[in-house]
Design a protein around this motif. Sequence first.
Motif, PDB file in Angstrom:
ATOM      1  N   PRO A  65      50.210  13.800  13.199  1.00 51.56           N
ATOM      2  CA  PRO A  65      48.816  14.442  13.569  1.00 51.56           C
ATOM      3  C   PRO A  65      48.914  15.937  13.205  1.00 51.56           C
ATOM      4  N   PRO A  66      46.811  15.860  13.140  1.00 51.96           N
ATOM      5  CA  PRO A  66      46.351  17.233  12.482  1.00 51.96           C
ATOM      6  C   PRO A  66      46.578  18.199  14.079  1.00 51.96           C
ATOM      7  N   GLY A  67      46.675  19.787  13.736  1.00 48.33           N
ATOM      8  CA  GLY A  67      46.122  20.716  15.005  1.00 48.33           C
ATOM      9  C   GLY A  67      44.817  19.989  16.058  1.00 48.33           C
ATOM     10  N   PHE A  68      44.469  18.942  16.775  1.00 50.29           N
ATOM     11  CA  PHE A  68      43.609  19.052  17.104  1.00 50.29           C
ATOM     12  C   PHE A  68      43.311  20.082  18.428  1.00 50.29           C
ATOM     13  N   PRO A  69      41.781  20.844  18.772  1.00 49.55           N
ATOM     14  CA  PRO A  69      41.309  21.463  19.631  1.00 49.55           C
ATOM     15  C   PRO A  69      42.355  21.874  20.953  1.00 49.55           C
ATOM     16  N   ALA A  70      42.792  22.705  21.146  1.00 50.23           N
ATOM     17  CA  ALA A  70      43.055  22.247  22.527  1.00 50.23           C
ATOM     18  C   ALA A  70      42.642  22.495  23.712  1.00 50.23           C
ATOM     19  N   ASP A  71      40.832  22.679  23.386  1.00 50.30           N
ATOM     20  CA  ASP A  71      39.381  22.578  24.372  1.00 50.30           C
ATOM     21  C   ASP A  71      39.327  21.401  24.069  1.00 50.30           C
ATOM     22  N   THR A  72      39.795  19.539  23.533  1.00 50.87           N
ATOM     23  CA  THR A  72      39.181  18.776  23.289  1.00 50.87           C
ATOM     24  C   THR A  72      39.467  18.036  24.359  1.00 50.87           C
ATOM     25  N   GLY A  73      38.786  17.741  24.388  1.00 48.19           N
ATOM     26  CA  GLY A  73      38.082  16.552  26.440  1.00 48.19           C
ATOM     27  C   GLY A  73      38.848  15.776  25.924  1.00 48.19           C
ATOM     28  N   LEU A  74      38.656  14.135  24.795  1.00 51.09           N
ATOM     29  CA  LEU A  74      39.068  13.426  24.875  1.00 51.09           C
ATOM     30  C   LEU A  74      39.282  13.166  23.548  1.00 51.09           C
ATOM     31  N   LEU A  75      40.410  12.626  22.822  1.00 52.40           N
ATOM     32  CA  LEU A  75      40.960  12.583  21.309  1.00 52.40           C
ATOM     33  C   LEU A  75      40.566  10.890  21.651  1.00 52.40           C
TER      34      LEU A  75
END
Length: 187
Positions: A65-75
């Motif tokens: 996976p690409p790096g998703f921001p740590a503050d992502t509430g829901l992916l």
Amino acid sequence: MTNDQNGPRMTVICYGDSNTYGYDPRGWLGGRYGADSRWPDILGRATGWAVENHGLNGREIPPQPPGFPADTGLLIVMLGTNDLLQGRTPAETAQRMERFLAGLTLEGGRVLLVAPPPLALGEWVQEQRLIDGSIELAARYRALAARLGVRFADAGAWGVGFAYDGVHFTGQGHRAFAEGIRKELAP
């Protein structure tokens, strides 16, 4: 999940293929549905969440996976259709998804794996084995989500309509998909 009126809006990232992007197969070269007809945009308006559309035409499940921001509430992850169309089996596609999900740094409760709705007969889908494979993929994704501790939704239950090609959502299909996701995430 609800939006906290006293805090920042929840950020939702929708990671998928052309059906997340909003590909519109009606045009000669294919275009993109307007923001009023793409399911991520509809979801954002219905919930008040900050919804980011990370859809890409033709995307298959990447090895990592690409790096998703740590503050992502829901992916929200909906991939696998292009893998099947490229000749992979449902088992191979589910293995690719397992590697992808295992590489995420987000905790399982913040990941929603969505099984794409089953393909339909059409210009791009002329073999029953593709339809059967897309149905099997949903069962494999359900088991995978349970094993990895991520959330799961089966878009096959939402009445999503396809265009003439048997692969891409119609405008009404996008609305049905957005409503299915909204109900899935309702408290």
